[in-house]
Scaffold this motif. Sequence first.
Motif, mmCIF file in Angstrom:
data_model
loop_
_atom_site.group_PDB
_atom_site.id
_atom_site.type_symbol
_atom_site.label_atom_id
_atom_site.label_comp_id
_atom_site.label_asym_id
_atom_site.label_seq_id
_atom_site.Cartn_x
_atom_site.Cartn_y
_atom_site.Cartn_z
ATOM 1 N N SER A 151 0.824 -1.208 0.000
ATOM 2 C CA SER A 151 0.000 0.000 0.000
ATOM 3 C C SER A 151 0.858 1.258 0.000
ATOM 4 C CB SER A 151 -0.936 -0.002 1.210
ATOM 5 O OG SER A 151 -1.788 -1.122 1.192
ATOM 6 N N SER A 152 1.962 1.219 0.743
ATOM 7 C CA SER A 152 2.873 2.372 0.758
ATOM 8 C C SER A 152 3.496 2.601 -0.618
ATOM 9 C CB SER A 152 3.981 2.159 1.792
ATOM 10 O OG SER A 152 3.455 2.075 3.100
ATOM 11 N N SER A 155 0.736 3.900 -3.230
ATOM 12 C CA SER A 155 -0.002 5.106 -2.834
ATOM 13 C C SER A 155 0.323 6.319 -3.707
ATOM 14 C CB SER A 155 0.258 5.416 -1.360
ATOM 15 O OG SER A 155 -0.436 6.559 -0.957
ATOM 16 N N PHE A 163 -6.353 7.575 -1.651
ATOM 17 C CA PHE A 163 -5.157 7.859 -0.859
ATOM 18 C C PHE A 163 -5.358 7.522 0.617
ATOM 19 C CE2 PHE A 163 -2.495 10.623 1.752
ATOM 20 C CZ PHE A 163 -1.234 10.290 1.265
ATOM 21 N N PHE A 164 -6.477 7.963 1.203
ATOM 22 C CA PHE A 164 -6.685 7.741 2.635
ATOM 23 C C PHE A 164 -6.840 6.247 2.937
ATOM 24 C CE2 PHE A 164 -9.351 7.891 6.564
ATOM 25 C CZ PHE A 164 -8.383 8.439 7.389
ATOM 26 N N TYR A 167 -3.490 4.798 2.826
ATOM 27 C CA TYR A 167 -2.737 5.209 4.013
ATOM 28 C C TYR A 167 -3.084 4.311 5.191
ATOM 29 C CZ TYR A 167 -1.511 7.831 8.197
ATOM 30 O OH TYR A 167 -1.024 8.180 9.437
ATOM 31 N N SER A 170 -1.510 1.007 4.782
ATOM 32 C CA SER A 170 -0.052 1.051 4.978
ATOM 33 C C SER A 170 0.330 0.913 6.449
ATOM 34 C CB SER A 170 0.528 2.343 4.398
ATOM 35 O OG SER A 170 0.173 3.462 5.202
ATOM 36 N N GLN A 171 -0.582 1.268 7.346
ATOM 37 C CA GLN A 171 -0.293 1.168 8.774
ATOM 38 C C GLN A 171 -0.347 -0.278 9.283
ATOM 39 O OE1 GLN A 171 0.580 4.321 10.172
ATOM 40 N NE2 GLN A 171 0.317 4.702 7.981
ATOM 41 N N ASP A 201 11.493 7.049 5.565
ATOM 42 C CA ASP A 201 10.379 7.806 5.001
ATOM 43 C C ASP A 201 10.230 9.153 5.706
ATOM 44 O OD1 ASP A 201 7.875 7.767 3.239
ATOM 45 O OD2 ASP A 201 6.998 8.141 5.210
ATOM 46 N N ASP A 210 4.457 10.425 12.545
ATOM 47 C CA ASP A 210 4.155 8.993 12.577
ATOM 48 C C ASP A 210 5.315 8.191 13.156
ATOM 49 O OD1 ASP A 210 1.697 9.494 11.549
ATOM 50 O OD2 ASP A 210 2.019 8.544 9.605
ATOM 51 N N TYR A 435 -11.521 9.752 11.084
ATOM 52 C CA TYR A 435 -10.463 8.750 11.105
ATOM 53 C C TYR A 435 -10.898 7.517 11.890
ATOM 54 C CZ TYR A 435 -6.114 6.321 11.793
ATOM 55 O OH TYR A 435 -5.159 5.338 11.795
#
Length: 458
Positions: A151-152, A155, A163-164, A167, A170-171, A201, A210, A435
């Motif tokens: 995902s990273s 993106s 995008f969201f 994101y 990616s976590q 990053d 982050d 979120y």
Amino acid sequence: MSLADQASKKLVYQVSSLFLVGGLLLAFTSLSFLALTGALFSLFILNSLLLGFGEGIPIHLVIVFMASLQWIVGPILSYYTGINHPFYGMQVPEEQYMSFAVPGVILFYLGLSLPLAGLHHLPQTALSNMSNVLKDKVKGAYYLIGIGFFSSLISPFAPASLFFFLYLLSQLKFIGCFYLYLNKSRNNTILYLVFGTLLLDAMVHALFHDLLLWTFFFLFIYCIKNKISLALKITVLLVGFFLVFVLQSVKYQYRDIAWANTSLDAFSKSEVFFGMIEDRIFSPDVLFDAKANELTITRLNQGWIITRVMNYVPYVQPFAKGETVRSAFSATLLPRFLDPDKAVVAGGREKMERFTGIVLQEGTSMNISLLGEGYGNYGRNGGILFMFLIGIVFSLFLRYILLKSIRHPTLIFWIPFLFLQVVKAETDLATTLNYLVKASIVMVLVFYGFRNILKVEI
């Protein structure tokens, strides 16, 4: 040691440290009663966090800790050190601000804590048998890490509408790391790879938020796996504060270099970054320069925005009387097909202009925070009550996760994923609710997809 003995030792530590620090502050500072109360409350939250390491992920304490730092400690430093930037400084007298912020943060803490009463044993219960729970979830952990990396990578090339979502996916690599680290056959190489890429990053984009948050969350996981003494926790805390202070002292200068020199590759930026860190550590005169300290305090202090709200509302802009709160809930909880006429909720840029009169330049990110939004809607007393009620809303969600962890212990690891934006003290209600709900939907989809499509348990 029994639970009663542990509770007794914690109480003795809390009381003795509060009396000691309180006495020192009374003897050597001129803090007002409200400022002293705020400082000691912030210490109480910090102590609670220290004592909570190894007992789960007390996200409600992380939320209040971040709020205390930016809404109480930062403003105290601004008021009492003489470092009060003409634009980013406090815009109202100390008593006026502290009489709102200190009870607001305390009520926020109570709201976050009350629904959790009686549930503090659940994380320990869930974690007590975690190694056995995770022994058949290694494959799932690698899948989570793989999805996170994939995902990273895609993106930057995906449509803006995705995008969201990407994101959030990616976590997942960090959740996978937590699974692996607490497994008996943990793979430290993967752990180093994930956090190494996070550091790289952060340096490439010159954005460190982050990195700091996930490192902080990993410390909870580390303390679950390894029994850490209180003395070592305090030592790590002091070292951590120092490193964050050093980072703050170089961040803006490094950001100017990283963003201006687009020809620099990732490793060149890393070399520049670590060179600046080394210079600061071995040059105390530069590290503790008055201008650098002013920048650090200004960055820490979210109170200046809140005082801008207090100066602007209702004198220029009338109280919103719950408008932005209702909009945040309706926009987050009601899909557009159920409410086709709902408005798009204003973000930080719009709220800054509406409640402070500040028009942000393109590329500048600021927000009025929950505390500022509470005042902008309801004034002083109503804003304090708002903080209590919104704390209950967040805590009821956390309560649900903790209760579910009785049957699904790995849900404990997903708490940082769900609350990643909620812990940020500068965000408004719409951002945090949006979120929280979307992260919850993604988590449910991931669990469903793993179980029913991939046939893998997580």
